[in-house]
Design a protein around this motif. Sequence first.
Motif, PDB file in Angstrom:
ATOM      1  N   UNK A  54       0.823  -1.201   0.000  1.00 42.12           N
ATOM      2  CA  UNK A  54       0.000   0.000   0.000  1.00 42.12           C
ATOM      3  C   UNK A  54       0.859   1.255   0.000  1.00 42.12           C
ATOM      4  N   UNK A  55       1.928   1.238   0.790  1.00 38.31           N
ATOM      5  CA  UNK A  55       2.795   2.406   0.885  1.00 38.31           C
ATOM      6  C   UNK A  55       3.501   2.682  -0.437  1.00 38.31           C
ATOM      7  N   UNK A  56       4.035   1.618  -1.076  1.00 38.04           N
ATOM      8  CA  UNK A  56       4.759   1.795  -2.335  1.00 38.04           C
ATOM      9  C   UNK A  56       3.847   2.333  -3.437  1.00 38.04           C
TER      10      UNK A  56
ATOM     11  N   UNK B  56       4.234  12.421  11.434  1.00 36.70           N
ATOM     12  CA  UNK B  56       4.025  11.544  12.590  1.00 36.70           C
ATOM     13  C   UNK B  56       3.991  10.084  12.166  1.00 36.70           C
ATOM     14  N   UNK B  57       3.398   9.810  11.022  1.00 38.79           N
ATOM     15  CA  UNK B  57       3.373   8.444  10.511  1.00 38.79           C
ATOM     16  C   UNK B  57       4.789   7.930  10.264  1.00 38.79           C
ATOM     17  N   UNK B  58       5.625   8.781   9.673  1.00 47.36           N
ATOM     18  CA  UNK B  58       7.008   8.374   9.416  1.00 47.36           C
ATOM     19  C   UNK B  58       7.750   8.080  10.714  1.00 47.36           C
TER      20      UNK B  58
ATOM     21  N   UNK C  93      -1.949   3.639  16.724  1.00 45.32           N
ATOM     22  CA  UNK C  93      -1.896   5.098  16.572  1.00 45.32           C
ATOM     23  C   UNK C  93      -1.815   5.490  15.096  1.00 45.32           C
ATOM     24  N   UNK C  94      -1.051   4.733  14.312  1.00 48.29           N
ATOM     25  CA  UNK C  94      -0.932   5.029  12.891  1.00 48.29           C
ATOM     26  C   UNK C  94      -2.253   4.842  12.161  1.00 48.29           C
ATOM     27  N   UNK C  95      -3.129   3.991  12.689  1.00 49.21           N
ATOM     28  CA  UNK C  95      -4.403   3.717  12.039  1.00 49.21           C
ATOM     29  C   UNK C  95      -5.457   4.784  12.317  1.00 49.21           C
TER      30      UNK C  95
END
Length: 429
Positions: free
Chosen positions: A52-54, A121-123, A111-113
Amino acid sequence: MAATKPSRLSGRHRRPPEGRITYGEVVAIREFRALWLGQGMSLLGDQLAQVALAVLVYSRTQSALATAAVYALTYLPPIIGGPLLAGLADRYPRRRVMLYCDFLRAALLALMAVPGMPFSALCALVFCVVLLSAPFSAARAALLPEVLEGDRYVVGSAIQNVTNQAVQMLGFAAGGAVIAGLGPYRALALDSATFLGSALVIISGVRRRPASLRADGARLSMWTMTRAGARLVFGDRRLRTLVLFAWLCGFYVLPEGIAVPYAARLGGGTLPVPVITGLLMAAMPTGTVVGAFFFSRFVTPSGRLHAMGWLSMLTCAPLIVCAMRPSLEGVIALWVLSGIGGAYQLAANAAFVQCVPPAGRAQAFGLVQSGLLAAQGIGILIGGVAAQKLGPEPVVALAGAAGLSVAAVLAMLWTESRTEIIAKVRAAA
């Protein structure tokens, strides 16, 4: 009765056959099943998140460099804290270290969700999650030889390797379709749940053990343990060679980091880019599944050590052919062949265990794992920079040529170092 003359094929003239442990014998061990299941659960969630990130980054930026940089972020944190944190698994009970890491990673991913979480913050959260993988992996790697002895360790490692690669293959191949249905935030929540599941499996299936102590019973500081681990790993010629064999993956993992721009080049309108990306990223894990199965099932313990050099060269040689710009089917076939050669890591891992004392095993594994992830992350980052200027096909070919050269040198060094380890393996068999 007259004494009979010993046959030339009997006694000391005949080497007893090396026994082979079956998969069933290893899977029957309860603690191994717990470690196996927990690892598989958490890895599946991680693969979905990586795909998903890529795809997300490349769809926004159309930049091979940005895509590779974000992908490399999942490899680089252990450079900073991995060698230090890995020593926790020698200082404290390894089961406890694994549980704390699982619970902390589950909380960070929860927390990321949360929708609306700022990108910075996600990074930072991703960095912390990956950082915690260092002590967890070191604890699990150090615990496995205590659960599985002798050749059971190699077969157990093969089972875990095959499972991990199969999970990666499934996660990469189906990741695009699953992410399209779930969305990124739900995928992160699913990843959080997998770490909780892993912790529950470890609680129920892995027994408590005390912390591993040195022969003199001393408990050293973290910095002292890190220095001692570095001296242990890099002060022994055999261990240095085995570590470099492990870090060789920095060359042949590079194509995964630029799979999205490679898929964009190969896409001719028949398949969407995310689907091609998943197929490319699944190719090497598929080959590794096949190679690890046959390597562990049909090759003797000493035969694996003899074949390490040739297989390490096989991981890199097929990538050179990508310079000819083959079709999608050709690229997948080449990457699968490269993955088959990656089965040599099973033998390298088993040989490493033979040479490292139990009291320093977690620190040693942690140093190797941190360097492993660093090599992959740096390789992917360099590949992204080069692909931005040269295109993905030449970069993959150059990585294959460089890796083949290094593998050939390591194969020659290993020929001079393997005799003692092979003797130990045969004695154990």
